[in-house]
Design an enzyme around this catalytic site. Structure first.
Site, PDB file in Angstrom:
ATOM      1  N   TYR A  99      42.343 -78.746  16.085  1.00 13.25           N
ATOM      2  CA  TYR A  99      43.145 -78.678  14.702  1.00 13.25           C
ATOM      3  C   TYR A  99      44.387 -78.215  14.931  1.00 13.25           C
ATOM      4  CZ  TYR A  99      44.235 -76.835  10.062  1.00 13.25           C
ATOM      5  OH  TYR A  99      44.638 -76.424   8.872  1.00 13.25           O
TER       6      TYR A  99
ATOM      7  N   LYS B 241      48.029 -80.555  14.243  1.00 10.91           N
ATOM      8  CA  LYS B 241      49.113 -79.983  13.143  1.00 10.91           C
ATOM      9  C   LYS B 241      50.433 -79.744  13.986  1.00 10.91           C
ATOM     10  CE  LYS B 241      48.128 -79.342   9.379  1.00 10.91           C
ATOM     11  NZ  LYS B 241      48.187 -80.417   8.343  1.00 10.91           N
TER      12      LYS B 241
END
Length: 272
Positions: A133, A137
């Protein structure tokens, strides 16, 4: 009035942000899948970040794009990368081709910062996360920074409030991720996410990565207590007491002041 395309409009942050954008007088489109509903006053644009053909009409004619859509808290790492990196790539390409003058505001996360930070994390710190994650990003941030668009990146902390259930999830998150009860995190109320997005839409954050948080980091123990599901405390030392906390000097220099200064203030106001 600004014409805005919002992605992630049905998510935890987007579903609270969209009504506030409408109340502020903005003309809002929401990119949604299937038959998902949007609040009165918003225009639903049916499509998906994985479908470039659907994104061209979604962005055409808008003044700004607020990109909140993201995938996280799943064990499917490929799905995380497809949503967070490939989806962002598709949206940037659509904007460059069809709305090159639009301001592109992207939500990122405090999770991008390294756990070994020796102080609250700053926007200038190198970020080398390994988990899917935050790594996805960081990669999406880089795509936007290298684009031809006018951009701003907001790194959001633990966002809560408006009965969104995020705070109530903390005891389960503490167990799942083995969080120390004394570990403190930067947090922000949905109301103040709207204020920060408004500053970004004004152009004050153009070309910047900006941390967002309120005045008072809060411990896992306190969050669980406020959620009504207390957890056991611990006298074991923290690995790093600074991990999870962000420096907010820059956002304050840009004019941000939290209207909800702490999570306990939110509790007193009845807006958890």
């Amino acid at each position: 009035m600004t014409s805005i395309l919002l992605t992630g409009a049905t998510g935890l942050v987007g579903s609270r942000l969209l009504p506030r954008l409408l109340d502020a007088g903005h003309d809002c489109r929401a990119l949604v899948r299937g038959e998902a509903a949007v609040p009165p006053g918003a225009t639903a644009v049916r499509g998906d970040l994985s479908d470039p053909d659907a994104l061209a009409p979604a962005v055409t004619g808008v003044d700004a794009i607020v990109h909140l859509a993201a995938r996280f808290r799943t064990d499917d790492e490929d799905a995380i990368w497809r949503a967070n990196l490939d989806g962002t790539r598709n949206l940037i390409a659509a904007a460059e081709a069809n709305a090159p003058a639009a301001r592109f505001v992207m939500a990122s996360t405090s999770n991008v910062y390294d756990a070994g930070t020796p102080r609250p994390s700053r926007e200038s710190d190198e970020c080398t996360p390994t988990a899917a994650y935050p790594a996805s990003k960081v990669a999406a941030e880089q795509l936007l920074r290298e684009s031809r668009l006018t951009w701003a990146i907001l790194r959001l902390p633990f966002v809560y409030g408006d009965g969104d259930g995020h705070l109530e999830a903390m005891p389960a998150l503490a167990i799942r991720f083995g969080l120390h009860p004394a570990h403190t995190y930067s947090v922000a109320h949905h109301r103040d996410v709207m204020i920060a997005v408004g500053i970004a839409l004004s152009g004050a954050m153009d070309g910047r990565i900006v941390n967002l948080a309120d005045d008072a980091p809060v411990s896992v123990f306190e969050m669980a207590e406020l959620a009504g599901s207390p957890i056991e405390g611990s006298t074991e030392p923290l690995t790093n007491p600074w991990s999870g906390r962000m420096d907010t000097t820059l956002v304050r220099e840009l004019g941000f002041r939290p209207t909800v200064p702490s999570i306990r203030a939110a509790a007193r106001e009845g807006i958890l």
